[in-house]
Design an enzyme around this catalytic site. Structure first.
Site, PDB file in Angstrom:
ATOM      1  N   TYR A  44       0.825  -1.203   0.000  1.00  0.00           N
ATOM      2  CA  TYR A  44       0.000   0.000   0.000  1.00  0.00           C
ATOM      3  C   TYR A  44       0.852   1.243   0.000  1.00  0.00           C
ATOM      4  CZ  TYR A  44      -4.226  -2.433   1.448  1.00  0.00           C
ATOM      5  OH  TYR A  44      -5.313  -3.230   1.513  1.00  0.00           O
ATOM      6  N   HIS A  92     -13.661   3.202   5.197  1.00  0.00           N
ATOM      7  CA  HIS A  92     -12.418   2.482   4.959  1.00  0.00           C
ATOM      8  C   HIS A  92     -12.086   1.485   6.072  1.00  0.00           C
ATOM      9  CE1 HIS A  92     -11.212   5.745   1.994  1.00  0.00           C
ATOM     10  NE2 HIS A  92     -11.067   4.617   1.330  1.00  0.00           N
ATOM     11  N   ARG A 114      -5.144   7.844  -8.690  1.00  0.00           N
ATOM     12  CA  ARG A 114      -4.352   6.717  -8.215  1.00  0.00           C
ATOM     13  C   ARG A 114      -4.933   5.448  -8.809  1.00  0.00           C
ATOM     14  NH1 ARG A 114      -6.684   3.795  -3.643  1.00  0.00           N
ATOM     15  NH2 ARG A 114      -4.628   2.969  -3.210  1.00  0.00           N
ATOM     16  N   GLU A 152      -8.728  -0.305 -10.821  1.00  0.00           N
ATOM     17  CA  GLU A 152      -9.541   0.893 -10.671  1.00  0.00           C
ATOM     18  C   GLU A 152      -8.663   2.118 -10.897  1.00  0.00           C
ATOM     19  OE1 GLU A 152     -12.486  -0.910  -7.177  1.00  0.00           O
ATOM     20  OE2 GLU A 152     -11.036   0.665  -6.691  1.00  0.00           O
ATOM     21  N   LYS A 164      -8.291  -9.370  -0.392  1.00  0.00           N
ATOM     22  CA  LYS A 164      -8.730  -9.234  -1.776  1.00  0.00           C
ATOM     23  C   LYS A 164      -9.492 -10.466  -2.258  1.00  0.00           C
ATOM     24  CE  LYS A 164      -5.180  -5.812  -3.007  1.00  0.00           C
ATOM     25  NZ  LYS A 164      -5.949  -4.679  -3.554  1.00  0.00           N
TER      26      LYS A 164
END
Lengths: 346, 321
Positions: free
Chosen positions: A37, A193, A223, A265, A317
């Protein structure tokens, strides 16, 4: 520029595929052989002709099919499009941003004529020709966010800014990677989040929020985020989990190249002028592993990234069930040669 | 990246002397283009080239957010300040070309409000003029209470009363008038949001009264229109750049860093937005924290500084720039 729009499906027979010429313009999300990340936000400047970063709102060969899929989702579940009452001004900001951008960037596909508050909008690919009064929602067939959200690829969340936080107060979300607008609507930045592992401890969200609260008008950012999806299915929502969850059981070493898709994305962030809200487009690109490995650099790198992915992320994920066979399958494309920096193919 | 890297070239289309201490400046895009849309409460940063010194001051937009062909700001002359307002008053004339930033809003209306209660003191009136135009168009109830020192200094009081009628109440100190915050704040319908912009004392009284009456903190909004204060000159070492710079008496630390060519983020230039927050590498002396961004603990730590408004007194200050 002429785009040949494809007639294809994201469900049922899953006829979705990328044309050979569309593959190199895929927004491959790994700039290095290792993934962790980071806030990885950069200015959303026009970059690299032909890439998905060239225009404000990228239009590609999947546009018409994606909009048909969105209409199917909304017909089944109107809750995928929600706006709290104070978000109408933001909806109009969204209308303006998309129409002005698309008419400027794709003049052969979209046309906008502004005469004071009277706006005339032509969307050729979707055969729309409408005249309406800007700011007056009674002159549109639906909420302004829904009206334009049905004409632009990607999901769109609109975040209200107040009390030093951002609030997910509106959105049109039909192509999500397993999150629910109906569940999250009205939540603040930290609340929605909350399920993300590791990133909270790294302070990623504190930094990201601070950045977004001062996002200036006219200086959008972007991003990339990624996950994997079995079958080219756009609607992987929690609401429809029974439809797509079992797909993960169908992956075998023989079909993995066509079944497993890299799902990227392209997230952009825009300060909206009249509402002071933030528009958060989440544009999803899907590419089968068979297509990814046609680019040798990407083939080597995605093997290394998947092999070294931290277990928490494999779990989060939703890759656990087929992760080992994917790494094994990808290893045949990795000769160990070094890869060049950056995301673009060699 | 910083908002002031993306400046809009404008021409001064009008300068109006509103009263002896306040002038209004109107700007149009040099090409005649539309200016960016904005929301009530937004400000722009105006760049001033003052005899070799580059100043950048934030001013609230007072024109209607629905008016895109020009912007208007009002500037109160402050002869004890750093010279920005003096420059605007003495040097800026119609026809002059200047540069401004895109609008930034750190004082926006809460669009959930059932009613907007606005309280202005002096030049703090300007953001409310734009906000009233917005609330009026959206059809949301609003009320302005505007206090000024004297009738002669009460900029726009008459025109606002004409334009918005019963929505506007005016108070002049020299007439013995004043806002009764206790009565005002205790008689509002549920769902009201209060906004205050004016002198520090007024903001404090409104916030205290609202808190005391049990208003939810999220319904109380305020904006300090903070200009970087003047002070004694001081030296700063920029560790990454490896240079020493001097901050002049009438210069902000941010302006001195910019003048040295060292990159630094910034946006509001008034101690509110947090963009220019900078790590302190070494500090032997006292940081005068003038911002509204850092909390008490952060200030006491001497590890962070907001260069747009804060200053230093002491032997050595070293920044991570």
């Amino acid at each position: 520029m002429t785009i040949q729009f494809k007639d294809e499906s994201f469900r049922g027979d899953f006829s979705y595929a990328n044309s050979p010429s569309n593959i190199p313009r895929f927004p491959f999300p790994f700039p290095e052989d290792e993934y962790m990340y980071s806030t990885n936000i950069e200015p959303h400047h026009a970059a690299r002709a032909g890439s998905p970063f060239e225009n404000a709102f990228d239009v590609d060969e999947h546009y018409v099919a994606e909009m048909k899929d969105r209409a199917l989702v909304l017909a089944e579940d109107p809750g995928r499009c929600q706006a709290l009452p104070h978000m109408e001004t933001a909806g109009w900001d969204f209308v303006e941003l998309v129409m002005v951008s698309k008419a400027r960037d794709y003049p052969d596909l979209f046309k906008l004529t502004i005469d004071g508050d009277r706006w005339h909008w032509i969307n050729k690919p979707l055969q729309i020709d409408d005249t309406f009064t800007f700011g007056d929602s009674s002159t549109l067939p639906c909420h302004p966010m829904e009206y334009i959200g049905r004409q632009v690829q990607g999901d769109h969340a609109i975040l209200d800014q107040r009390d030093g936080n951002l609030w997910l107060d509106a959105g049109i979300i039909t192509a999500q990677a397993d999150w629910s607008l109906d569940f999250d609507v009205g939540m603040n930045f930290f609340e929605w989040h909350a399920p993300v592992p590791l990133a909270h401890e790294l302070g990623v969200f504190q930094r990201a929020l601070k950045f977004l609260l001062t996002l200036p008008q006219g200086q959008p950012s972007r991003r990339l985020n990624w996950t994997l999806t079995v079958n080219p299915r756009l609607d992987t929502s929690p609401e429809n989990y029974p439809k797509w969850g079992p797909d993960r059981m169908t992956v075998t070493p023989e079909n993995i190249g066509e079944k497993v898709h890299l799902r990227v994305e392209l997230q952009t962030f825009w300060r909206l002028p009249r509402s002071n809200a933030i528009l958060f487009p989440i544009r999803t690109y899907l590419m089968a592993m068979n297509e990814v490995v046609t680019q040798p650099k990407w083939a080597r790198r995605i093997h290394r990234v998947m092999r070294d992915l931290r277990p928490e992320l494999v779990e989060y994920k939703g890759l656990s069930r087929y992760h080992p066979i994917l790494v094994e399958w990808l290893s045949q494309f990795d000769d160990g040669a070094p890869t060049s920096p950056g995301i673009f193919p060699d | 990246m910083s908002a002031s890297d993306h400046l809009i070239p404008v021409v001064v289309s009008n300068v109006v002397e509103v009263n002896p201490i306040i002038k209004r400046f109107e700007f149009k895009h040099v090409n005649g283009d539309e200016l960016p849309a904005f929301s009530g409460g937004a400000h722009i940063v105006v760049e001033m080239l003052d005899d070799g010194t580059k100043r950048k001051n934030p001013y609230s937009l007072m024109s209607s957010p629905f008016e895109r062909d020009q912007y208007a700001i009002s500037v109160r002359r402050d002869d004890t300040g750093r010279g920005g307002s003096k420059f605007m008053h003495e040097q800026v004339r119609p026809g002059m070309e200047m540069k401004i930033s895109a609008p930034v809003n750190l004082f926006s209306l809460d669009l959930r409000a059932k009613k907007h209660l606005m309280i202005a003191g002096g030049i703090g009136i300007t953001p409310f003029i734009a906000q009233m135009a917005q609330a009026d168009k959206l059809g949301v109830p609003f009320e302005l209470h505007y206090a000024a020192r004297s009738v002669s200094q009460a900029a726009y009081m008459d025109s606002l009363a004409d334009r918005f009628g019963d929505h506007v109440s005016c108070y002049c100190d020299d007439q013995g008038e004043g806002v009764d915050f206790e009565t005002l704040l205790s008689s509002q319908p549920l769902g009201t949001h209060v906004y205050v912009c004016g002198p520090k004392g007024m903001i404090e009284r409104v916030v205290e009264t609202a808190t005391h009456l049990g208003w939810p903190a999220a319904h109380v909004h305020f904006e300090h229109f903070l200009a970087p204060p003047v002070g004694e000159p001081f030296e700063v070492h920029l560790a990454k750049a490896g240079i020493d710079i001097t901050v002049g008496a009438e210069q902000s630390l941010l302006e001195a860093v910019e003048a040295s060519g060292t990159p630094i983020n910034c946006m509001c230039r008034g101690g509110a937005c947090g963009q220019c927050e900078t790590a302190v590498v070494a500090c032997d002396g006292e940081i005068m924290h003038n911002d509204h961004w850092l909390d008490e603990e952060q200030r006491a730590s001497k590890q962070l500084i907001m260069p747009c408004v804060s200053r230093f007194r002491g032997k050595r200050l070293e920044l991570d720039l």
